[in-house]
Design a protein around this motif. Structure first.
Motif, PDB file in Angstrom:
ATOM      1  N   GLU A 162       1.763   4.520  -1.971  1.00  0.00           N
ATOM      2  CA  GLU A 162       1.247   5.331  -3.061  1.00  0.00           C
ATOM      3  C   GLU A 162       2.313   5.466  -4.146  1.00  0.00           C
ATOM      4  O   GLU A 162       3.493   5.655  -3.853  1.00  0.00           O
ATOM      5  CB  GLU A 162       0.847   6.724  -2.570  1.00  0.00           C
TER       6      GLU A 162
ATOM      7  N   ASP B 190       2.591   1.712 -11.946  1.00  0.00           N
ATOM      8  CA  ASP B 190       1.434   2.191 -11.215  1.00  0.00           C
ATOM      9  C   ASP B 190       0.333   1.147 -11.342  1.00  0.00           C
ATOM     10  O   ASP B 190      -0.101   0.822 -12.439  1.00  0.00           O
ATOM     11  CB  ASP B 190       0.983   3.521 -11.825  1.00  0.00           C
TER      12      ASP B 190
ATOM     13  N   SER C 131      -2.966   3.212  -8.541  1.00  0.00           N
ATOM     14  CA  SER C 131      -2.322   4.306  -7.797  1.00  0.00           C
ATOM     15  C   SER C 131      -1.393   3.833  -6.679  1.00  0.00           C
ATOM     16  O   SER C 131      -1.007   4.619  -5.822  1.00  0.00           O
ATOM     17  CB  SER C 131      -3.339   5.315  -7.267  1.00  0.00           C
ATOM     18  N   LYS C 132      -1.021   2.578  -6.698  1.00  0.00           N
ATOM     19  CA  LYS C 132      -0.059   2.032  -5.740  1.00  0.00           C
ATOM     20  C   LYS C 132       1.156   1.506  -6.495  1.00  0.00           C
ATOM     21  O   LYS C 132       1.061   1.086  -7.642  1.00  0.00           O
ATOM     22  CB  LYS C 132      -0.668   0.862  -4.942  1.00  0.00           C
TER      23      LYS C 132
ATOM     24  N   ASN D 141       0.798  -1.230   0.000  1.00  0.00           N
ATOM     25  CA  ASN D 141       0.000   0.000   0.000  1.00  0.00           C
ATOM     26  C   ASN D 141       0.829   1.279   0.000  1.00  0.00           C
ATOM     27  O   ASN D 141       0.505   2.231   0.712  1.00  0.00           O
ATOM     28  CB  ASN D 141      -0.987   0.006   1.170  1.00  0.00           C
TER      29      ASN D 141
END
Length: 95
Positions: A29, A67, A70-71, A27
Motif C-alpha cells: 500500500e 502512487d 493506491s500501491k 502489493n
C-alpha cells in the motif's frame, strides 16, 4: 445493498522494512510505504505530479515514490531497499 469494506490494516514499519529487504515488494500500500520512509528518517522534499520526492539528511541521493492505484511501485521499493543496505539505515527510535 451493503457497502464494500475497504482494507484499513496498517502495516508496522518494522514488518514492512523486513518484507521489502527480503524482496517481497508486490502489493505494498502506498500509505504504508510513506510511513516506512518517514520512519527511516526521510522527509518529503516536494511533490511534482504523482512523484513524491524524499530526502534524508546526510544522504546525497533522493528517493522517488509514486502512487499507482493506491500501491507503491515495486521497483521504487527495491531502490529503497538498496538505499537501506548501502547506507545501513535503520528505523527511527520512536517506531
Amino acid at each position: 445493498m451493503s457497502q464494500p469494506v475497504s482494507s484499513l490494516i496498517i502495516v508496522q514499519p518494522a514488518r514492512l522494512l523486513a518484507r521489502v529487504l527480503r524482496g517481497d515488494v508486490a502489493n505494498v500500500e502506498f500509505g504504508d510505504a510513506l510511513r516506512l520512509v518517514a520512519a527511516l528518517g526521510f522527509e518529503e522534499l516536494r511533490v511534482t505530479g504523482s512523484h513524491h520526492i524524499y530526502g534524508r539528511p546526510g544522504l546525497a541521493e533522493q528517493l522517488n515514490l509514486q502512487d499507482r492505484r493506491s500501491k507503491a511501485k515495486p521497483y521504487q521499493l527495491r531502490q529503497l531497499a538498496s538505499l537501506v543496505r548501502r547506507y545501513n539505515l535503520s528505523l527511527e527510535a520512536n517506531e
